[in-house]
Structure formats: structure tokens, C-alpha cells
Scaffold this motif. Structure first.
Motif, PDB file in Angstrom:
ATOM      1  N   HIS A 220       0.807  -1.221   0.000  1.00 21.86           N
ATOM      2  CA  HIS A 220       0.000   0.000   0.000  1.00 21.86           C
ATOM      3  C   HIS A 220       0.844   1.277   0.000  1.00 21.86           C
ATOM      4  O   HIS A 220       0.323   2.348  -0.265  1.00 21.86           O
ATOM      5  CB  HIS A 220      -0.897   0.007   1.237  1.00 21.86           C
ATOM      6  CG  HIS A 220      -0.125   0.147   2.518  1.00 21.86           C
ATOM      7  ND1 HIS A 220       0.711  -0.842   2.993  1.00 21.86           N
ATOM      8  CD2 HIS A 220      -0.021   1.169   3.405  1.00 21.86           C
ATOM      9  CE1 HIS A 220       1.286  -0.431   4.110  1.00 21.86           C
ATOM     10  NE2 HIS A 220       0.850   0.787   4.387  1.00 21.86           N
ATOM     11  N   LYS A 221       2.124   1.186   0.322  1.00 19.52           N
ATOM     12  CA  LYS A 221       2.928   2.402   0.505  1.00 19.52           C
ATOM     13  C   LYS A 221       2.930   3.304  -0.730  1.00 19.52           C
ATOM     14  O   LYS A 221       3.049   4.520  -0.622  1.00 19.52           O
ATOM     15  CB  LYS A 221       4.355   2.032   0.881  1.00 19.52           C
ATOM     16  CG  LYS A 221       4.468   1.498   2.300  1.00 19.52           C
ATOM     17  CD  LYS A 221       5.913   1.444   2.755  1.00 19.52           C
ATOM     18  CE  LYS A 221       6.008   1.196   4.250  1.00 19.52           C
ATOM     19  NZ  LYS A 221       5.670  -0.193   4.631  1.00 19.52           N
TER      20      LYS A 221
ATOM     21  N   ALA B 271       2.928 -10.427   3.151  1.00 17.03           N
ATOM     22  CA  ALA B 271       3.983  -9.795   3.935  1.00 17.03           C
ATOM     23  C   ALA B 271       3.798 -10.204   5.393  1.00 17.03           C
ATOM     24  O   ALA B 271       2.667 -10.401   5.850  1.00 17.03           O
ATOM     25  CB  ALA B 271       3.889  -8.275   3.812  1.00 17.03           C
TER      26      ALA B 271
ATOM     27  N   GLY C  98       1.575  -0.700  11.995  1.00 19.15           N
ATOM     28  CA  GLY C  98       2.933  -0.266  12.300  1.00 19.15           C
ATOM     29  C   GLY C  98       2.812   1.185  12.737  1.00 19.15           C
ATOM     30  O   GLY C  98       2.410   1.482  13.860  1.00 19.15           O
ATOM     31  N   GLY C  99       3.086   2.120  11.817  1.00 19.15           N
ATOM     32  CA  GLY C  99       2.726   3.514  12.060  1.00 19.15           C
ATOM     33  C   GLY C  99       1.212   3.666  12.022  1.00 19.15           C
ATOM     34  O   GLY C  99       0.627   4.493  12.716  1.00 19.15           O
ATOM     35  N   GLY C 100       0.582   2.874  11.168  1.00 13.19           N
ATOM     36  CA  GLY C 100      -0.878   2.842  11.123  1.00 13.19           C
ATOM     37  C   GLY C 100      -1.510   3.292   9.820  1.00 13.19           C
ATOM     38  O   GLY C 100      -2.719   3.513   9.771  1.00 13.19           O
ATOM     39  N   SER C 101      -0.734   3.384   8.732  1.00 14.34           N
ATOM     40  CA  SER C 101      -1.314   3.972   7.520  1.00 14.34           C
ATOM     41  C   SER C 101      -2.221   3.020   6.747  1.00 14.34           C
ATOM     42  O   SER C 101      -3.251   3.442   6.229  1.00 14.34           O
ATOM     43  CB  SER C 101      -0.214   4.537   6.612  1.00 14.34           C
ATOM     44  OG  SER C 101       0.566   3.521   6.028  1.00 14.34           O
ATOM     45  N   ASN C 102      -1.863   1.730   6.663  1.00 14.44           N
ATOM     46  CA  ASN C 102      -2.774   0.839   5.928  1.00 14.44           C
ATOM     47  C   ASN C 102      -4.052   0.628   6.717  1.00 14.44           C
ATOM     48  O   ASN C 102      -5.141   0.538   6.148  1.00 14.44           O
ATOM     49  CB  ASN C 102      -2.079  -0.470   5.522  1.00 14.44           C
ATOM     50  CG  ASN C 102      -2.120  -1.549   6.586  1.00 14.44           C
ATOM     51  OD1 ASN C 102      -3.070  -2.321   6.658  1.00 14.44           O
ATOM     52  ND2 ASN C 102      -1.107  -1.596   7.444  1.00 14.44           N
TER      53      ASN C 102
ATOM     54  N   SER D  43      -1.923  -5.833   3.382  1.00 14.85           N
ATOM     55  CA  SER D  43      -1.173  -4.612   3.061  1.00 14.85           C
ATOM     56  C   SER D  43      -0.031  -4.834   2.082  1.00 14.85           C
ATOM     57  O   SER D  43       0.353  -3.916   1.359  1.00 14.85           O
ATOM     58  CB  SER D  43      -0.638  -3.981   4.347  1.00 14.85           C
ATOM     59  OG  SER D  43       0.117  -4.922   5.091  1.00 14.85           O
ATOM     60  N   GLY D  44       0.531  -6.047   2.041  1.00 18.13           N
ATOM     61  CA  GLY D  44       1.652  -6.262   1.123  1.00 18.13           C
ATOM     62  C   GLY D  44       1.933  -7.724   0.856  1.00 18.13           C
ATOM     63  O   GLY D  44       1.417  -8.609   1.540  1.00 18.13           O
TER      64      GLY D  44
ATOM     65  N   GLU E 160       4.011  -8.416   7.922  1.00 21.62           N
ATOM     66  CA  GLU E 160       3.189  -7.393   8.574  1.00 21.62           C
ATOM     67  C   GLU E 160       1.713  -7.794   8.471  1.00 21.62           C
ATOM     68  O   GLU E 160       1.014  -7.931   9.474  1.00 21.62           O
ATOM     69  CB  GLU E 160       3.395  -6.021   7.913  1.00 21.62           C
ATOM     70  CG  GLU E 160       4.748  -5.387   8.173  1.00 21.62           C
ATOM     71  CD  GLU E 160       5.833  -5.867   7.204  1.00 21.62           C
ATOM     72  OE1 GLU E 160       5.526  -6.724   6.349  1.00 21.62           O
ATOM     73  OE2 GLU E 160       6.980  -5.399   7.316  1.00 21.62           O
TER      74      GLU E 160
ATOM     75  N   GLY F 156       8.282  -3.737   9.228  1.00 28.36           N
ATOM     76  CA  GLY F 156       7.294  -2.669   9.030  1.00 28.36           C
ATOM     77  C   GLY F 156       6.468  -2.363  10.271  1.00 28.36           C
ATOM     78  O   GLY F 156       5.822  -1.328  10.346  1.00 28.36           O
TER      79      GLY F 156
ATOM     80  N   SER G  95       4.384   7.090   6.843  1.00 29.75           N
ATOM     81  CA  SER G  95       3.211   6.567   7.543  1.00 29.75           C
ATOM     82  C   SER G  95       2.475   7.723   8.220  1.00 29.75           C
ATOM     83  O   SER G  95       2.850   8.881   8.053  1.00 29.75           O
ATOM     84  CB  SER G  95       3.611   5.493   8.557  1.00 29.75           C
ATOM     85  OG  SER G  95       2.464   4.838   9.055  1.00 29.75           O
TER      86      SER G  95
END
Ligand SMILES: *Cc1c(COP(=O)(O)O)cnc(C)c1O
Length: 408
Positions: A98-99, A366, A244-248, A394-395, A368, A321, A202
């Protein structure tokens, strides 16, 4: 699906100062205030400009591969004997995660601001590769800061970035990992701000990054909402994503925030155990994970893993991640309000879940994303069979083959 960047009236967070309740904000040295204000203004204009949205939609479609499928996981559903499970296939995007959604948004914004150079920091190299990819596509110069320890561990990603034309700068100070790379990137931005955009990966950092990155990832949930209504005729009961940071996770959740019957579940890295230093679980105190309290890291106020005297704690996860001591401020606010629930799963459970998905659905996730599945594997058998779950994948797992091979 036009106008993804414009959020609805009831989704008012953050406030004008970038606060999600008590979290978020802008805790930075004086030298960064003007650049952040410039970025905030440029983003506010861009998100209201139909031309910007059109250009972004076109890149997302023709370069990144959107919309991603929402796949009914029939064999996994049968295997677990619980809810009907749908998988949002962000793993099928260009560069494998998703990045790229966020990198394309910020890359276009850099062009719009007249900045011909982007910088980024990266730990495992995934965000660095996505940034280098977008910089090449848009014809921007790209510098990626990376700790030399991480460069050694992630040689293949360093090679990828250089092949894409990026300059990878090794950071040899401190622990020679991500947090040292962040310091170097900050120094670069302060020095070169007139020509340079700092492309953050993120929903972290000072305002406007958490809200802006969320808006660029929001397309995940906007698509998933339309796709599940088409497939099932009603909204899902539960959304599950790794954090992780929370973006997905916020990318999937956001389009459902006003639907109180849709439960939201974020899954963090439980690592090797619940003791501080063994995990990267910041909002999973209820599940027994210790060491997280509100604090400031990287310009934003949120939950941070720290020692009793306030030093940033070491973290551990099998998946790079998710291995970070802080979490995006909007997640802290969703947790406080009990709008979303957060828990964590162990390295072992995540690896086992990756194997299950590979065998059941022909998808190697992934590590993650495998965390989200691991929690779903625990919960699914206790859920009604007519309920519906969306799992954010997410990946893809290609990047994790060496780790998996060692582990299994
Ligand atoms: C980077 C990454 C994550 C963690 O980042 P978030 O901002 O929490 O989404 C999750 N999954 C994959 C595949 C990643 O590359």
C-alpha cells in the motif's frame, strides 16, 4: 470514486492544529514550523483541486494498479468455519504494498509545490523503494537516508533504490538504524527546504503528515466499501488490519468511521513476549503488553513505548514494518474512544498465519499483513457464519522469504 481526498462533514478529525483529541499536533523545533505550514497550505489547496485529484487517480490506476480486488477467500472461510472473509489485495499494487498510494500523493504534491527533490528515511527499505519508484516516475531527484546497519541487512532494497536512480545515504551514527536515519533526513530538510519535500511514509510526524498520509491511503477503504456493498449487499461486521505507524489500517478504516456497526480491529507486533523491549505493541495494554504511555516522538504526541524514566524503548518484531516505538495519533484517539480495538500477536503466530494463507489461498502475505490474519484466525471460529470480515492484505511476502526460510 472521485474526490477520495475530501472527507465527509462528520469526519472532522484532526482539528485545525492537527489534534486528534489530545494526540497529534506539531512538536518541532522553530526551524521546521515554516516548512510545515507551507506544506499544510499546499496540501489544503491540492485536496480541493479537482485537477490534482484527477492526476492522482490516473497515476493510481495506470501506474500503481488501482482499484485492487476485494477477493472472497472461500477456502480460508471454510477452513476457519466462521465469518465470510474478504481480502483487500493491496499486495497486488506496484512495488508490492500500500505504501505506493501515499508516495504518489506526496510526489504529486512536491511537483505542485515546485520542489524537484524528495528525501525519505527507511528502515527495512520498503518505503525507500516506493519513494524512489515514484521519484523516477515523476522525474524528481531522490535521496534516501538509511542506517548502515539496515543497509547491510537490506542489501537488495538498497540495490533496487539505486537502480531506480535514487541516492542512498548511509547513516553511521548512533545505532545505525531507522531513528538515526530520521535525524539525518530532518537535518537535510531544514537545510534544503526550498527545493526539497520530506516524503514521510506513515501516519506519523508533525501536522499535517498524519492527516495527509491518511487521506492518501483512504482510497483503500473507499474502494472496499463499494466492493463489499456490491458483493454482499450490506456493510461488513469487522475490518482487520496490521498497525505499524498505522497507515494501511487507517486507510481501510476511515471510510467506515461513521458506521458504528462496523467494528475496527488493529493488530500490532507482539514479538517475542509482553515485556518491554520484546514487542512493538503500543495500544495493546489490555492484552498485557507493557511499556506504552503518551509522549512525543518525531514531532507528534501519541502512545510511545518508553522506559519508566522516559527513554525511547527498544522494540522487536519479526516484521520490520511493524517494528516502531510510536503509533499514529489518530489510532491513539480511536483507541481512547473505543471506536477501534487494538491487540497484538506474536512472531510465531504471524509466521504460522503466513503459511496458512499461502496454502489456503495461494497468497504469500507480507509478515506485517500476516499479523492481522493471525488475530482473525483466533477470532473467526467464535464469530457467526453469516457475518462478514474484510482483512487488509497490506503487502506481498516476497521481501520476507529469507526470514521465513530461517524461521521455518
Ligand atoms: C510498511 C508496511 C506496513 C506498516 O506500515 P503502516 O503505516 O502501519 O501501514 C504494513 N504492511 C506492509 C506490507 C508494509 O510494507
Amino acid at each position: 470514486m472521485e474526490g477520495e481526498l475530501l472527507t465527509t462533514a462528520t469526519q472532522i478529525w484532526p482539528d485545525t492544529k492537527g489534534h486528534f483529541g489530545p494526540y497529534g499536533g506539531r512538536y518541532v523545533p522553530e526551524t521546521l514550523v515554516a516548512p510545515l505550514e507551507e506544506l499544510e497550505r499546499a496540501y489544503e489547496e491540492a485536496r480541493r483541486d479537482p485537477n490534482f485529484q484527477r492526476e492522482l487517480d490516473s497515476l493510481l490506476k495506470n501506474f500503481a494498479g488501482r482499484p485492487t480486488p476485494l477477493q472472497f477467500a472461500s477456502r480460508l472461510t471454510e477452513h476457519l468455519g466462521g465469518p465470510r472473509i474478504y481480502i483487500k489485495r493491496e499486495d497486488l499494487l506496484h512495488t508490492g504494498a500500500h505504501k505506493i498510494n501515499n508516495c504518489l500523493g506526496q510526489g504529486l504534491l512536491a511537483v505542485r509545490m515546485g520542489k524537484r527533490r524528495v528525501i525519505a528515511e527507511t528502515g527495512a527499505g520498503q518505503h525507500g523503494v516506493a519513494t524512489a519508484t515514484v521519484a523516477a516516475r515523476l522525474g524528481l531527484a531522490c535521496v534516501v537516508y538509511m542506517g548502515t546497519e539496515d543497509m547491510e541487512r537490506q542489501r537488495l532494497n538498497v540495490f533496487r533504490m539505486r537502480l531506480l536512480g535514487a541516492e542512498v545515504v548511509g547513516v553511521n551514527s548512533g545505532s545505525r538504524t531507522l531513528k538515526d536515519a530520521i535525524n539525518e533526513a530532518m537535518r537535510d530538510w531544514v537545510t534544503n527546504v526550498r527545493t526539497t519535500h520530506y516524503l514521510l511514509g506513515s501516519v506519523l510526524g508533525a501536522h499535517p503528515y498524519p492527516a495527509m498520509v491518511r487521506d492518501f491511503q483512504r482510497v483503500i477503504g473507499v474502494e472496499a466499501r463499494a466492493q463489499i456493498l456490491e458483493a454482499e449487499g450490506h456493510l461488513p461486521d469487522l475490518l482487520v488490519a496490521c498497525v505499524g505507524g498505522g497507515s494501511n489500517a487507517i486507510g481501510l478504516f476511515h471510510a467506515f468511521l461513521d458506521d458504528p456497526n462496523v467494528k475496527l480491529l488493529g493488530v500490532e507486533a507482539g514479538g517475542r513476549g509482553t515485556t518491554l523491549g520484546e514487542h512493538a505493541a503500543r495500544l495493546a495494554a489490555a492484552a498485557g503488553y507493557s511499556g506504552a504511555r503518551p509522549g512525543v516522538l518525531q514531532g507528534t504526541y501519541s502512545y510511545v513505548l518508553q522506559t519508566p524514566d522516559g527513554q525511547i524503548a527498544a522494540t522487536h518484531s519479526v516484521s520490520a514494518g511493524l517494528d516502531y516505538p510510536a503509533i499514529g495519533p489518530e489510532h491513539a484517539w480511536l483507541a481512547d474512544r473505543h471506536r477501534a480495538e487494538y491487540t497484538a500477536v506474536s512472531d510465531d503466530a504471524a509466521v504460522a498465519a503466513a503459511r496458512t494463507l499461502a496454502r489456503m489461498e495461494g497468497i504469500i502475505p507480507a509478515l506485517e499483513s500476516a499479523h492481522a490474519l493471525a488475530e482473525l484466525i483466533v477470532r473467526a471460529p467464535k464469530m457467526p457464519r453469516d457475518s462478514v470480515v474484510i482483512l487488509n492484505l497490506s503487502g506481498r511476502g516476497d521481501k520476507d522469504m529469507e526470514i521465513l526460510a530461517r524461521y521455518l
